[in-house]
Design an enzyme around this catalytic site. Structure first.
Site, short mmCIF file in Angstrom:
data_model
loop_
_atom_site.label_atom_id
_atom_site.label_comp_id
_atom_site.label_asym_id
_atom_site.label_seq_id
_atom_site.Cartn_x
_atom_site.Cartn_y
_atom_site.Cartn_z
N CYS A 47 0.95 -1.09 -0.15
CA CYS A 47 -0.06 -0.07 0.05
C CYS A 47 0.84 1.39 0.17
O CYS A 47 2.11 1.09 0.00
CB CYS A 47 -0.95 0.23 1.21
N ASP A 455 -2.10 14.64 -29.69
CA ASP A 455 -0.97 14.48 -30.78
C ASP A 455 -2.00 14.53 -32.21
O ASP A 455 -2.99 14.30 -32.14
CB ASP A 455 -0.23 13.02 -30.55
N ASP A 636 5.83 10.51 -28.09
CA ASP A 636 4.72 10.65 -27.19
C ASP A 636 4.90 9.80 -25.76
O ASP A 636 4.11 10.13 -24.67
CB ASP A 636 3.35 10.21 -27.71
#
Length: 735
Positions: A47, A455, A636
């Site tokens: 966690c 893009d 990207d």
């Protein structure tokens, strides 16, 4: 030693004191300016609290300048000033906290992730099978009184249930027991602590009731609880694996060997061993193994891995080439300018890792609630026991039964299901619309975005050139007949635009970076660049391919990357939803401006390199923006990783799809809008589920505390709260 791996049985290895680590100095890397770094694989991280504990402990070390633990990959990156041997001290400190430490190995990390997933699936299957069988027995117990059934028959069914439930709990409960034990050892609690307590006490009390011929035996509730919670844990593990950083996969594209030239000899050398000034030979269809400069030869290079653009680039002597790009046309020799770990591809990997570590502090809403929730549950259960036994004088067995009832009725099962059930339904709904959700927390993040960065190539446009204009049938037939012999995207576009019979072209030759040449009716036919076809007049900035027949004047074929049909409408709907739309592209600014004007985007930038896109998003995030990035090229990929949430079309390269949280198929842009709307409604349902879970406890806890319900009723109420949460979540399928 460190906490054992999830799939390992508990042993006394965890009880031994950590021994001083050694040998980790061999994994240390030089980062420049005297700074050292090491990457480690940490096991036992469950966690956000685990992340905070490890990072805080390392932050206390005066020599450490940075320590970041990625929750999805469990990769810990440490940077410090000082000796390499300090790495052993850092490892010892982490092991002293109860975590396992190994040198980071992508293959090992993937293997452990798969083992965790298989183990949880096995536990879930066993719990589900056991639950079904116990429920068959329990139906008779529920609908028949003790007098009607008979004491012997009732005792037999209880014992049979115990024989099924107890081994099941011991086996299937291990994921929760290990986590709870680890949390308690480190002096804090998590959601697994009340779950473990409820299951163990439920079984213990059931066994006690069975031995004393009591009526309230609830092995069925314990196993049912385990089954539902294992579903949530399994989904969480799958989401973590899907959300894994793609940087490791990216580097794997450069594994293997390169052909090195030494004098007149050729020999193979691992790509990782390449050093500056080495000469390598790269054949047609082979990827460039390192950044370098072409020494001899001419070729065309597919740079889509770096730029995202689909058109090949001509390259000749003294031109720079980048690792990972593809040699298309002819063999070349390249002088290596940078080692593999310093290449452009490695720079992109480092950007992606930086983004992934920035998201490592993300803590799920359920875990945040559990930090306050679990201590309250334990306090209430203890208070109920102390009130009814020492204060009010109830026998300790009955007082303990009330305490167990409080634990069961307040068990965070509904809380734990609040998110996964919505995730499963939302993911299934989007899957039917060809939208694949890879990250478990994608809906939470997508619902909160206020800025969308698109893009151009492959996102707003189709990503493939299309022939424009009207041409004489004979010219198009001749061009298509020659183009059919090439794999160049423009040649394929011409061949695809013509559907008639092809001519027989003789003596076809392909000139690297220039075009095709052949003979038809004793005339030389050329199809290629403007200069190759002998045309010197300056033309427009459009994508062009020229056809020359003999001495005739060359004919110009023009191409355009077509805008997706629904691009403008989708952008309009996104803007109406209150989102700020930006366009970033590696293409020329004039082309980007034209596309932006067509779809109604006012903020558009062209000529953007990967690091510039990354910096642009960093600037927006520093202004408090929450960003959705949609892109399809490797250029990207760092931006996709840095953005709060990312999407990529199914036509994107593998690396972009791996970096994205959501992948959508088809030639439309509408899935971006669909996913955003689904995420917003999912977020509303998650909040409602949490509210229902809290409301249920506000009503149920006082009743249980007053001893007005039995553990059996508490178990049914607990299951009922889960069913209410599930039923509310199913509203998503009707929306």
């Amino acid at each position: 030693m460190a906490q054992p791996h999830l799939s390992q049985p508990p042993g006394d290895q965890r009880e031994l004191a950590p021994q001083k680590a050694s040998g980790y100095e061999a994994l240390v890397k030089e980062a420049g300016d005297g700074e050292k770094s090491i990457e480690l694989l940490i096991s036992g991280v469950h966690c956000g609290g685990c992340i905070q504990k490890i990072e805080s402990a390392l932050a206390d070390e005066k020599d450490i300048s940075a320590a970041r633990l990625n929750f999805s990959t469990r990769r810990l990156s440490i940077s410090w000033q000082g000796e390499n041997a300090h790495a052993n001290d850092f490892v010892f400190k982490i092991e002293s906290l109860g975590y396992g430490v190994q040198g980071f190995d992508p293959a090992l990390e993937k293997l452990q992730s798969r083992e965790d997933e298989k183990f949880l699936l096995l536990c879930m299957g066993v719990a589900g099978f056991a639950m079904g069988n116990i429920m068959l027995l329990s139906v008779g117990l529920w609908i028949t009184s003790a007098e009607e059934m008979g004491a012997s028959t009732r005792a037999f069914l209880h014992w049979f249930s115990a024989l099924i439930a107890l081994p099941t709990v011991l086996f299937s409960g291990r994921p929760f027991f290990y986590s709870a034990l680890g949390a308690l050892k480190k002096g804090h609690t998590n959601m697994d602590v009340p779950i473990s307590l409820a299951v163990i006490l439920a079984c213990a009390m059931s066994l006690h009731e069975l031995l004393t011929h009591g009526e309230h035996v609830y092995f069925d509730s314990a196993v049912m609880l385990l089954f539902f919670l294992l579903i949530g844990r399994y989904l969480d593990t799958r989401a973590r694996r899907s959300a894994r950083s793609s940087a490791t996969d990216l580097l794997s594209t450069l594994t293997g060997f390169a052909t090195v030239i030494e004098g007149d000899d050729l020999h193979k050398l691992p790509i990782s061993a390449l050093r500056p000034k080495m000469i390598v030979r790269v054949t047609t269809g082979e990827k460039f193994p390192a950044d370098g400069i072409i020494e001899s030869g001419q070729t065309e290079i597919d740079t889509s891995l770096v730029t995202g653009e689909t058109l090949p680039h001509a390259a000749q002597e003294q031109d720079t080439v980048y690792a990972g790009t593809l040699n298309l046309s002819a063999p070349v020799t390249v002088r290596v300018s940078k080692a593999a770990e310093e290449s452009l591809l490695s720079d992109i990997v480092r950007l992606m890792e930086k983004a992934g570590q920035g998201q490592a502090r993300y803590v799920r809403l359920a875990d945040k609630a559990a930090k306050l929730y679990t201590p309250v549950v334990h306090t209430l259960a203890l208070a109920a026991f102390l009130l009814w036994w020492p204060v009010l004088g109830l026998p300790w067995q009955e007082a303990l039964l009330i305490a167990v009832t409080v634990l069961i009725i307040t068990c965070p099962c509904a809380l734990g299901l609040a998110v996964p059930v919505v995730q499963v339904l939302a993911t299934g709904k989007l899957m039917k619309e060809s939208i694949l959700v890879k990250a478990g927390d994608a809906f939470e993040r997508l619902a909160g975005v206020d800025t969308v960065i698109l893009d151009k190539t492959g996102t707003l446009t189709l990503g493939r050139p299309s022939l424009q204009g009207v041409y004489a049938p004979e010219d198009l037939q001749l061009a298509a007949s020659l183009a059919a012999h090439s794999t160049h995207p423009l040649s394929q576009a011409i061949a695809g635009a013509y559907d008639g019979p092809l001519l027989e072209i003789g003596t076809i030759q392909e000139h690297a970076g220039k075009g095709l040449e052949g003979i038809y009716k004793k005339q030389t036919i050329k199809l290629g660049s403007q200069s190759f076809c002998g045309e010197n007049e300056k033309t427009s900035d459009q994508i062009e391919l020229w056809l020359k027949r003999g001495e005739d004047k060359p004919i110009c074929f023009t191409f355009q990357d077509i805008l997706k049909e629904d691009a403008k409408k989708t952008v309009e709907h996104l803007q109406k939803s209150g989102l700020d739309i930006h366009l970033l592209s590696g293409d020329r600014q004039e082309v980007v401006d034209k596309i932006a004007q067509e779809v109604g985007i006012t903020q558009a930038l062209g000529n953007q390199k990967p690091d510039e896109k990354f910096a642009y998003i960093e600037t927006l995030k520093s202004q408090g923006k929450s960003i959705l990035m949609v892109g399809d090229g490797l250029n990207d990929a760092p931006a996709l990783s840095l953005a709060n949430i990312s999407m990529a079309p199914g036509t994107a390269i593998d690396m972009a799809q791996n970096a994205a949280d959501i992948v959508f198929m088809g030639d439309d842009l509408k899935p971006v809008l669909t996913a955003h709307r689904t995420a917003r409604f999912s977020n509303i349902l998650v909040k409602q589920n949490f509210a229902l879970a809290v409301l249920y406890n506000i009503i149920a806890v006082p009743i249980a505390f007053m001893g007005l319900v039995t553990p059996m009723i508490a178990a049914l109420a607990m299951s009922g709260s889960s069913l209410i949460v599930i039923a509310n979540s199913f509203r998503l399928t009707k929306n």
